[in-house]
Design an enzyme around this catalytic site. Sequence first.
Site, mmCIF file in Angstrom:
data_model
loop_
_atom_site.group_PDB
_atom_site.id
_atom_site.type_symbol
_atom_site.label_atom_id
_atom_site.label_comp_id
_atom_site.label_asym_id
_atom_site.label_seq_id
_atom_site.Cartn_x
_atom_site.Cartn_y
_atom_site.Cartn_z
ATOM 1 N N SER A 31 0.430 -1.055 0.332
ATOM 2 C CA SER A 31 -0.034 0.225 0.289
ATOM 3 C C SER A 31 0.760 1.185 -0.245
ATOM 4 O O SER A 31 1.363 1.306 0.683
ATOM 5 C CB SER A 31 -0.677 0.184 1.223
ATOM 6 O OG SER A 31 -1.805 -0.956 1.478
ATOM 7 N N HIS A 62 -3.621 -0.174 -6.961
ATOM 8 C CA HIS A 62 -3.289 -1.649 -6.838
ATOM 9 C C HIS A 62 -3.061 -1.444 -8.500
ATOM 10 O O HIS A 62 -3.877 -2.090 -8.797
ATOM 11 C CB HIS A 62 -3.352 -2.553 -6.453
ATOM 12 C CG HIS A 62 -2.633 -2.823 -5.129
ATOM 13 N ND1 HIS A 62 -1.521 -3.600 -4.414
ATOM 14 C CD2 HIS A 62 -2.800 -1.825 -3.120
ATOM 15 C CE1 HIS A 62 -1.590 -3.393 -2.904
ATOM 16 N NE2 HIS A 62 -1.924 -2.420 -2.840
ATOM 17 N N HIS A 84 -3.819 -10.524 -2.394
ATOM 18 C CA HIS A 84 -3.946 -10.608 -1.082
ATOM 19 C C HIS A 84 -5.014 -11.571 -1.606
ATOM 20 O O HIS A 84 -6.492 -12.171 -2.285
ATOM 21 C CB HIS A 84 -5.361 -9.608 -0.751
ATOM 22 C CG HIS A 84 -4.287 -8.506 -0.483
ATOM 23 N ND1 HIS A 84 -3.907 -7.546 -1.428
ATOM 24 C CD2 HIS A 84 -3.013 -7.601 0.359
ATOM 25 C CE1 HIS A 84 -2.796 -6.583 -1.367
ATOM 26 N NE2 HIS A 84 -2.710 -6.726 -0.732
ATOM 27 N N TYR A 86 -7.170 -12.070 1.710
ATOM 28 C CA TYR A 86 -8.865 -11.326 2.044
ATOM 29 C C TYR A 86 -9.171 -11.077 0.493
ATOM 30 O O TYR A 86 -10.433 -10.982 0.628
ATOM 31 C CB TYR A 86 -8.723 -10.368 2.350
ATOM 32 C CG TYR A 86 -8.247 -9.005 2.219
ATOM 33 C CD1 TYR A 86 -8.358 -8.714 1.100
ATOM 34 C CD2 TYR A 86 -6.695 -8.989 2.495
ATOM 35 C CE1 TYR A 86 -7.866 -7.174 0.281
ATOM 36 C CE2 TYR A 86 -6.008 -7.375 1.906
ATOM 37 C CZ TYR A 86 -6.536 -7.130 0.839
ATOM 38 O OH TYR A 86 -5.954 -6.128 0.245
ATOM 39 N N GLU A 87 -8.651 -11.199 -0.563
ATOM 40 C CA GLU A 87 -9.647 -10.802 -2.103
ATOM 41 C C GLU A 87 -10.199 -11.835 -2.548
ATOM 42 O O GLU A 87 -10.911 -11.788 -3.425
ATOM 43 C CB GLU A 87 -8.596 -9.545 -2.764
ATOM 44 C CG GLU A 87 -8.257 -8.739 -2.468
ATOM 45 C CD GLU A 87 -6.877 -8.968 -3.564
ATOM 46 O OE1 GLU A 87 -7.441 -8.263 -4.839
ATOM 47 O OE2 GLU A 87 -6.022 -9.122 -3.867
ATOM 48 N N ALA A 114 2.289 -2.596 4.542
ATOM 49 C CA ALA A 114 1.513 -1.546 5.321
ATOM 50 C C ALA A 114 1.137 -2.981 6.473
ATOM 51 O O ALA A 114 0.305 -3.685 6.269
ATOM 52 C CB ALA A 114 0.086 -0.891 4.943
ATOM 53 N N MET A 212 -2.620 -8.332 6.962
ATOM 54 C CA MET A 212 -3.190 -9.434 5.862
ATOM 55 C C MET A 212 -2.326 -9.806 4.338
ATOM 56 O O MET A 212 -3.231 -10.014 4.085
ATOM 57 C CB MET A 212 -4.114 -8.861 5.811
ATOM 58 C CG MET A 212 -5.522 -7.557 6.482
ATOM 59 S SD MET A 212 -6.672 -6.754 6.102
ATOM 60 C CE MET A 212 -6.860 -5.456 7.601
ATOM 61 N N SER A 213 -1.231 -9.528 4.728
ATOM 62 C CA SER A 213 -0.821 -9.702 3.724
ATOM 63 C C SER A 213 0.614 -10.256 3.762
ATOM 64 O O SER A 213 1.185 -10.823 4.877
ATOM 65 C CB SER A 213 0.128 -8.955 2.475
ATOM 66 O OG SER A 213 1.003 -7.832 3.254
ATOM 67 N N ASN A 236 -0.338 2.607 11.790
ATOM 68 C CA ASN A 236 -1.350 2.993 12.515
ATOM 69 C C ASN A 236 -0.750 2.154 13.690
ATOM 70 O O ASN A 236 -0.342 1.315 14.084
ATOM 71 C CB ASN A 236 -2.917 2.537 11.960
ATOM 72 C CG ASN A 236 -3.138 0.905 11.551
ATOM 73 O OD1 ASN A 236 -2.602 0.452 10.060
ATOM 74 N ND2 ASN A 236 -3.828 0.716 12.536
ATOM 75 N N HIS A 248 -9.135 2.908 6.498
ATOM 76 C CA HIS A 248 -8.121 2.408 5.466
ATOM 77 C C HIS A 248 -7.393 3.697 5.114
ATOM 78 O O HIS A 248 -6.105 3.982 4.784
ATOM 79 C CB HIS A 248 -9.232 1.813 4.318
ATOM 80 C CG HIS A 248 -8.103 1.758 2.804
ATOM 81 N ND1 HIS A 248 -7.109 1.157 3.156
ATOM 82 C CD2 HIS A 248 -8.497 2.107 2.274
ATOM 83 C CE1 HIS A 248 -6.755 0.932 2.082
ATOM 84 N NE2 HIS A 248 -6.738 1.819 1.299
HETATM 85 N N1 HPA Z 1 -3.958 -4.634 10.429
HETATM 86 C C1 HPA Z 1 -3.627 -5.617 9.071
HETATM 87 N N2 HPA Z 1 -3.583 -5.001 8.500
HETATM 88 C C2 HPA Z 1 -3.263 -3.331 8.394
HETATM 89 C C3 HPA Z 1 -2.983 -3.179 9.696
HETATM 90 C C4 HPA Z 1 -3.824 -2.819 10.819
HETATM 91 O O1 HPA Z 1 -4.422 -2.945 11.885
HETATM 92 N N3 HPA Z 1 -2.473 -1.563 9.426
HETATM 93 C C5 HPA Z 1 -2.847 -2.079 8.115
HETATM 94 N N4 HPA Z 1 -2.399 -3.191 7.309
#
Ligand code: HPA
Length: 273
Positions: A31, A62, A84, A86-87, A114, A212-213, A236, A248
């Site tokens: 990201s 992307h 990913h 999750y996709e 990220a 998540m990756s 974050n 996001h």
């Molecule tokens: N959790 C999962 N995936 C993420 C996060 C998070 O807090 N921030 C960026 N990708």
Amino acid sequence: MNQTYLRCKEAADFIQTKMDASGAIGLVLGSGLGELGDELEDPIIVDYADIPHFPKTTVPGHKGRLVLGKLNGAKVLCMQGRFHFYEGHDMKTVAMPTRVMKLLGVKALILTNAAGGCNKTFKPGTLMFIDDFINYMGDNPLYGENIEEFGPRFPDMTKALDKEYTDLGMKVARDLGIDIRRGVYMGFRGPNYETPAEIRFAQIIGADAVGMSTVPEILAARHCGLRCIAISCITNMAAGMTGEELSHKEVQETADRVKDQFKELIRQLAAKM
Ligand code: HPA
């Protein structure tokens, strides 16, 4: 022959008619970092849509293409956009580009992402080299019939992330004055951000960051003997750590804020690998 292997081979054979990526550093851009792929010199571009068996990326921002070119003098093969779990892609699809890179003769892989920070000493904007990881995604690209062409049935994960290149990356980052850390990445399935209870669990079992990756790519790289390092941008603090809700937008804003630093780290590191 194994279907997954055949698909990877056909994809690699096609890409090889367009470019010679042997000896390149593979770069998977997460990201906010995709634009690094636009900054390569003498680029040769192949759209994922044209590559046999490559699926489409669905994440906004992307791009969905491979770019071979020079970055600070280094030969680099960039994946602009990744797949990913999750996709809805299965793990073998998520790991396919990693395996294709191996077949193309890439010498090492830099994965970026990220991530949420669950180590209390991290701040949004901290960069973290992944030292080790926890696969909490509930699946694994190595599941099923082993593909002997890639690697052994029971691959060792003691040194899944390449120590020599990680040490090098830490030094490059420190020399650049970057707030750089090393830590454990815990991969969740997503697509929801974690619950505060899940983050407390992640902290207890030793995670420094969650995302998540990246886990499927590390597993596939290690299995096929492709040296690999990974860097998380802590965009974050993870759920429940600040009292604020996650968005996001915050992830994108932080990734945007540190991207010049992140890009410079990769630019310098790639030239030294
Ligand atoms: N959790 C999962 N995936 C993420 C996060 C998070 O807090 N921030 C960026 N990708």
